[in-house]
Design a protein around this motif. Structure first.
Motif, PDB file in Angstrom:
ATOM      1  N   LYS A  55      -4.870  -4.971  -8.140  1.00  0.00           N
ATOM      2  CA  LYS A  55      -4.677  -5.993  -6.997  1.00  0.00           C
ATOM      3  C   LYS A  55      -5.084  -7.385  -7.769  1.00  0.00           C
ATOM      4  O   LYS A  55      -6.169  -7.204  -8.482  1.00  0.00           O
ATOM      5  N   PRO A  56      -4.387  -8.221  -7.670  1.00  0.00           N
ATOM      6  CA  PRO A  56      -4.342  -9.349  -8.327  1.00  0.00           C
ATOM      7  C   PRO A  56      -5.822 -10.190  -8.229  1.00  0.00           C
ATOM      8  O   PRO A  56      -6.471 -10.709  -9.239  1.00  0.00           O
TER       9      PRO A  56
ATOM     10  N   TRP B 107     -10.265  -8.858 -20.765  1.00  0.00           N
ATOM     11  CA  TRP B 107     -10.324  -7.964 -19.754  1.00  0.00           C
ATOM     12  C   TRP B 107      -9.133  -6.693 -19.893  1.00  0.00           C
ATOM     13  O   TRP B 107      -9.483  -5.521 -19.493  1.00  0.00           O
ATOM     14  N   LYS B 108      -8.388  -6.921 -20.892  1.00  0.00           N
ATOM     15  CA  LYS B 108      -7.223  -6.112 -20.990  1.00  0.00           C
ATOM     16  C   LYS B 108      -8.025  -4.709 -21.904  1.00  0.00           C
ATOM     17  O   LYS B 108      -7.240  -3.680 -21.654  1.00  0.00           O
TER      18      LYS B 108
ATOM     19  N   GLY C 240      -2.124 -13.879 -11.979  1.00  0.00           N
ATOM     20  CA  GLY C 240      -0.729 -14.308 -12.034  1.00  0.00           C
ATOM     21  C   GLY C 240       0.171 -12.904 -12.008  1.00  0.00           C
ATOM     22  O   GLY C 240      -0.074 -12.114 -12.683  1.00  0.00           O
ATOM     23  N   GLU C 241       1.293 -13.108 -11.395  1.00  0.00           N
ATOM     24  CA  GLU C 241       2.238 -12.022 -11.379  1.00  0.00           C
ATOM     25  C   GLU C 241       2.809 -11.655 -12.766  1.00  0.00           C
ATOM     26  O   GLU C 241       2.955 -10.296 -13.008  1.00  0.00           O
ATOM     27  N   ASP C 242       2.731 -12.640 -13.558  1.00  0.00           N
ATOM     28  CA  ASP C 242       3.327 -12.222 -14.788  1.00  0.00           C
ATOM     29  C   ASP C 242       2.292 -11.724 -15.720  1.00  0.00           C
ATOM     30  O   ASP C 242       2.686 -11.289 -16.879  1.00  0.00           O
ATOM     31  N   GLU C 243       0.859 -11.925 -15.604  1.00  0.00           N
ATOM     32  CA  GLU C 243      -0.147 -11.148 -15.969  1.00  0.00           C
ATOM     33  C   GLU C 243      -0.436  -9.633 -15.598  1.00  0.00           C
ATOM     34  O   GLU C 243      -1.248  -8.892 -16.407  1.00  0.00           O
ATOM     35  N   LEU C 244       0.026  -9.378 -14.530  1.00  0.00           N
ATOM     36  CA  LEU C 244      -0.448  -8.002 -14.003  1.00  0.00           C
ATOM     37  C   LEU C 244       0.257  -6.767 -14.860  1.00  0.00           C
ATOM     38  O   LEU C 244       1.347  -6.907 -15.276  1.00  0.00           O
TER      39      LEU C 244
END
Length: 391
Positions: A212-213, A203-204, A290-294
């Motif tokens: 938006k998560p 996805w990156k 997750g917040e760590d992946e944003l």
């Protein structure tokens, strides 16, 4: 240098690899096609040391490639030399799960010798040997057989010239004391993780405006689904679904499979077939990121306010000046994200603050941020001056 006829049988390849196993280095290049496949289709391998060169036909029926693969990935005594070898290395990784090691990339080495960040092969040959390469065979369909003598001669030239250039380049690096500057870059190129197609991070590669998560979670699930479909069918990602369509579905997900018929960029048949069902399963199984992946915001890096952004701009100016002064590609000294981190107050874990990079640039970069270094114009030229920091 002795140039062999095109190698198409296992005995000739095994004999070649037996001899090359005693060479201090071999230059390697490949010709491949990837327009209609997910994995590059290997069509030709060229290899040379200082004494002999050959092109190998991996499409020849019954050819045992193992001696060549062993030479490239398991023989630590032979240095493997490439020019802009990322895609060549990827092909070896796809075939073996391993990368050539140890390796040397002449495009990366050229950065340390003031030849720019991405010097092309023809320009490299011209600058070191004064030879202009005939580019007529560059757009050959390498998968077609038979290959004619001109095509094979063109392909082998990519390694015979490199076998002459590499020792000259090595000598220049030794004279300038810059050989050690390249160790980290070469090890990064040889890292197998660099070539793994991990569906979890596919996805990156897809550009999307939303942070938006839930949207990014759907994008992650959709990109993973597309990666697995593309790999299983050996088709380019874009032949499954284009990036734009993935982004649209991540932001505005269809609720039922029947709605796929209305999605721009999808075939109407997906409203009923199996691949459409797998796409819907990916959307339905998606979880918010997750917040760590944003990803960080593009408009403002973490901890980098307006003043920090100005400091980062000054650091980029310093980098440009220093790269010019020592005749090295700026990318080899430091990257933009490092400069932004330094401006935001980060000091740990930055490559530019370690080893030779610290000596050549990092020390001055810290001094600029902390007020001990300043820009000045003298005789119409921009120079750096030491500033006394008051109490």
């Amino acid at each position: 240098m002795h140039v062999h006829p095109l190698i198409t049988d296992s005995a000739a390849l095994a004999n070649l690899c037996f001899r090359l196993a005693d060479a201090p280095f071999v230059c390697v290049d490949t010709e491949f096609m990837r327009e209609s496949t997910f994995y590059p289709q290997l069509c030709l391998i060229q290899i040379a040391d200082m004494n002999e060169a050959a092109a190998i036909d991996p499409m020849a029926p019954g050819l045992d490639m193992q001696p060549l693969l062993d030479l490239l990935t398991d023989n630590e005594d032979v240095l493997k030399v490439f020019h802009a070898g990322g895609q060549d290395i990827e092909i070896v990784y796809n075939m073996t799960g391993k990368t050539p090691h140890p390796l040397f990339d002449t495009q990366v080495a050229a950065m340390a010798l003031g030849q720019g960040e991405q010097i092309g092969y023809s320009n490299l040959v011209d600058s070191w040997l004064g030879i202009q390469i005939d580019k007529g065979a560059r757009f050959t369909d390498w998968a077609r057989r038979p290959l004619d003598a001109r095509q094979i001669e063109y392909a082998i030239g990519d390694v015979t010239h490199l076998a002459v250039i590499f020792p000259k380049m090595l000598e220049r690096l030794k004279k300038t004391g810059r050989g050690g500057w390249l160790d980290q870059e070469m090890e990064r190129l040889a890292d197998p993780d660099h070539y793994a197609n991990d569906p979890e991070v596919a996805w990156k590669r897809v550009r999307i405006a939303s942070r938006k998560p839930e949207v990014l979670g759907r994008l992650k699930a959709l990109a993973k689904w597309r990666e697995l479909e593309a790999q299983s069918k050996d088709l380019p990602r874009g032949r499954i679904v284009k990036d734009e369509t993935l982004g649209d579905m991540a932001g505005h997900p269809p609720k039922r499979q029947a709605e796929l018929a209305k999605v721009r960029g999808l075939s109407a048949t997906w409203a009923q077939n199996d691949i459409g069902g797998r796409l819907m399963a990916a959307i339905e199984g998606a979880k918010p990121l997750g917040e760590d992946e944003l990803p960080p915001r593009d408009d403002r890096k973490p901890g980098l306010g307006k003043e920090g952004a100005l400091v980062a701009d000054l650091l980029k100016l310093l980098l440009k000046i220093r790269a010019r002064d020592i005749d090295v590609a700026s990318k080899l000294l430091a990257r933009s994200e490092e400069l932004e981190a330094l401006a935001a107050g980060v000091r740990d874990g930055l490559p530019m603050l370690q080893g030779w990079r610290y000596d050549q640039f990092g020390r001055d970069a810290v001094d600029l941020v902390e007020g001990r270094l300043a820009f000045a114009v003298k005789d119409g030229k921009l120079k750096m001056t030491r500033a006394e920091v008051g109490e």
